[in-house]
Design a protein around this motif. Structure first.
Motif, short mmCIF file in Angstrom:
data_model
loop_
_atom_site.label_atom_id
_atom_site.label_comp_id
_atom_site.label_asym_id
_atom_site.label_seq_id
_atom_site.Cartn_x
_atom_site.Cartn_y
_atom_site.Cartn_z
N GLY A 24 0.81 -1.21 0.00
CA GLY A 24 0.00 0.00 0.00
C GLY A 24 0.84 1.26 0.00
N ASP A 25 1.87 1.28 0.86
CA ASP A 25 2.73 2.47 0.93
C ASP A 25 3.59 2.61 -0.32
OD1 ASP A 25 1.89 3.42 3.43
OD2 ASP A 25 3.17 1.99 4.47
N LEU A 26 4.00 1.50 -0.91
CA LEU A 26 4.80 1.56 -2.13
C LEU A 26 3.98 2.18 -3.26
CD1 LEU A 26 7.45 0.80 -3.57
CD2 LEU A 26 6.41 -1.40 -4.13
N VAL A 27 2.73 1.78 -3.40
CA VAL A 27 1.86 2.35 -4.43
C VAL A 27 1.65 3.85 -4.18
CG1 VAL A 27 -0.49 2.33 -5.36
CG2 VAL A 27 0.72 0.18 -4.96
N LEU A 28 1.42 4.21 -2.93
CA LEU A 28 1.24 5.63 -2.59
C LEU A 28 2.51 6.43 -2.89
CD1 LEU A 28 -0.69 5.39 0.80
CD2 LEU A 28 -1.59 6.15 -1.40
N ALA A 29 3.67 5.83 -2.63
CA ALA A 29 4.94 6.50 -2.93
C ALA A 29 5.07 6.74 -4.43
CB ALA A 29 6.11 5.67 -2.42
N GLY A 30 4.71 5.72 -5.22
CA GLY A 30 4.77 5.89 -6.67
C GLY A 30 3.86 7.00 -7.15
N GLU A 31 2.66 7.05 -6.59
CA GLU A 31 1.71 8.10 -6.97
C GLU A 31 2.20 9.48 -6.55
OE1 GLU A 31 -1.83 6.77 -5.07
OE2 GLU A 31 -2.33 5.29 -6.62
N LEU A 32 2.79 9.56 -5.36
CA LEU A 32 3.32 10.83 -4.85
C LEU A 32 4.42 11.36 -5.77
CD1 LEU A 32 3.46 12.83 -2.32
CD2 LEU A 32 5.35 11.38 -1.56
N LEU A 33 5.35 10.48 -6.13
CA LEU A 33 6.46 10.87 -7.00
C LEU A 33 5.97 11.23 -8.40
CD1 LEU A 33 8.93 8.09 -5.83
CD2 LEU A 33 9.28 10.54 -5.51
N GLU A 34 5.09 10.41 -8.94
CA GLU A 34 4.57 10.68 -10.28
C GLU A 34 3.85 12.02 -10.34
OE1 GLU A 34 1.36 8.92 -13.55
OE2 GLU A 34 1.66 7.87 -11.65
N LYS A 35 3.02 12.29 -9.36
CA LYS A 35 2.27 13.55 -9.33
C LYS A 35 3.23 14.74 -9.26
CE LYS A 35 -1.51 15.85 -6.81
NZ LYS A 35 -0.83 17.11 -6.44
N GLY A 36 4.23 14.63 -8.40
CA GLY A 36 5.18 15.73 -8.26
C GLY A 36 5.92 16.00 -9.56
N GLY A 135 5.85 21.96 -2.90
CA GLY A 135 5.45 20.89 -3.81
C GLY A 135 6.55 19.92 -4.17
N ASP A 136 7.82 20.31 -3.92
CA ASP A 136 8.93 19.38 -4.16
C ASP A 136 8.82 18.22 -3.17
OD1 ASP A 136 10.00 20.90 -6.19
OD2 ASP A 136 11.58 21.82 -4.97
N ILE A 137 9.63 17.19 -3.41
CA ILE A 137 9.59 15.99 -2.58
C ILE A 137 10.95 15.76 -1.93
CG2 ILE A 137 9.24 13.49 -2.56
CD1 ILE A 137 7.49 14.01 -5.16
N CYS A 205 11.84 3.49 -9.32
CA CYS A 205 12.50 4.10 -10.48
C CYS A 205 11.97 3.51 -11.78
CB CYS A 205 14.01 3.92 -10.38
SG CYS A 205 14.80 4.87 -9.06
N LEU A 206 11.77 2.21 -11.81
CA LEU A 206 11.20 1.57 -12.99
C LEU A 206 9.79 2.09 -13.26
CD1 LEU A 206 12.35 -2.13 -12.36
CD2 LEU A 206 13.01 -0.71 -14.32
N TYR A 207 9.02 2.24 -12.21
CA TYR A 207 7.65 2.73 -12.34
C TYR A 207 7.63 4.14 -12.93
CZ TYR A 207 3.15 4.66 -10.94
OH TYR A 207 1.92 5.32 -10.95
N LEU A 208 8.48 5.01 -12.40
CA LEU A 208 8.51 6.39 -12.89
C LEU A 208 8.97 6.44 -14.34
CD1 LEU A 208 9.98 8.24 -9.79
CD2 LEU A 208 7.61 8.26 -10.60
N GLU A 209 9.94 5.62 -14.69
CA GLU A 209 10.40 5.60 -16.08
C GLU A 209 9.28 5.13 -16.99
OE1 GLU A 209 14.68 4.78 -17.79
OE2 GLU A 209 13.67 2.88 -17.29
N ALA A 210 8.51 4.14 -16.55
CA ALA A 210 7.39 3.66 -17.36
C ALA A 210 6.30 4.71 -17.49
CB ALA A 210 6.82 2.39 -16.73
#
Length: 213
Positions: A24-36, A135-137, A205-210
């Protein structure tokens, strides 16, 4: 039964079943980074010891190509060629798209000067104050979650309206209190926490690249 997450995260949990509680936290982290990143924000990374090396590792995966091609934007390539046909062509063919990720542990002159003149525990906080914007992370890595210098940086980040992503061991320490998302891998020994942090941040990192390429 494990939920169906993004294929990159599903593969992570298949290879490392013990990370399933972090899903759950990993998915939220991906969403947080992607949004930023979509909002044009940047990522500041910090850690100590092996976690400092992890911060550097993460920035390296984000600033250049990791596993997918990241061709330069065509319009920028044309501008480079217009400025210098030969060298602009070289740059247009070689440069890669990237995600702005600054490793705060790599500024040795600044770190030693501020640590000597003011307080070594506040070095990351000083960098967060200067480099960070609303808004930065701030991505802080602490195996115990109790690293004083990272907690100070998280306080500054919150005061500036930044978002805080933490990666810690099982307990989360005091850092979890300052995090928008805290990924707490299910280990407590420092080296074991670090061993699980690596596949977690590789997956992010793979998620953000995708997401962007």
């Amino acid at each position: 039964m494990m939920k169906n997450y993004h294929p990159i995260f599903n593969e992570l949990f298949e290879r490392y079943p013990e990370l399933a509680p972090c899903a759950g936290d990993l998915v939220l982290a991906g969403e947080l980074l992607e949004k930023g990143i979509r909002e044009g924000k940047k990522i500041l990374l910090c850690g100590n010891g092996g976690s400092a090396a992890d911060a550097d590792h993460i920035s390296g995966e984000l600033v250049k190509s990791f596993c997918r091609p990241r061709p330069l934007a065509a319009a920028l390539g044309e501008k480079l060629r217009a400025l210098d046909r030969e060298k602009g062509e070289t740059l247009a063919r070689s440069l890669q798209g990237g995600i702005p990720a600054i490793n705060l542990t790599g500024h040795i002159a600044l770190s030693t000067a501020f640590g000597n003149d003011v307080d070594p525990y506040q070095v990351f906080a000083q960098q967060t104050l200067v480099y960070g914007a609303e808004g930065d992370i701030l991505w802080g890595i602490s195996t115990s979650g109790n690293a004083k210098n990272i907690y100070y940086a998280a306080l500054v980040a919150q005061a500036k309206g930044m978002r805080v992503l933490g990666m810690t061991g099982k307990d989360g320490g005091v850092l979890k209190q300052r995090c928008d998302v805290c990924i707490k891998v299910p280990r407590t020994k420092t080296y074991e926490v670090q061993e699980l942090h690596l596949p977690v941040y590789h997956a992010l990192c793979l998620y953000l690249e995708a997401c962007f390429w």
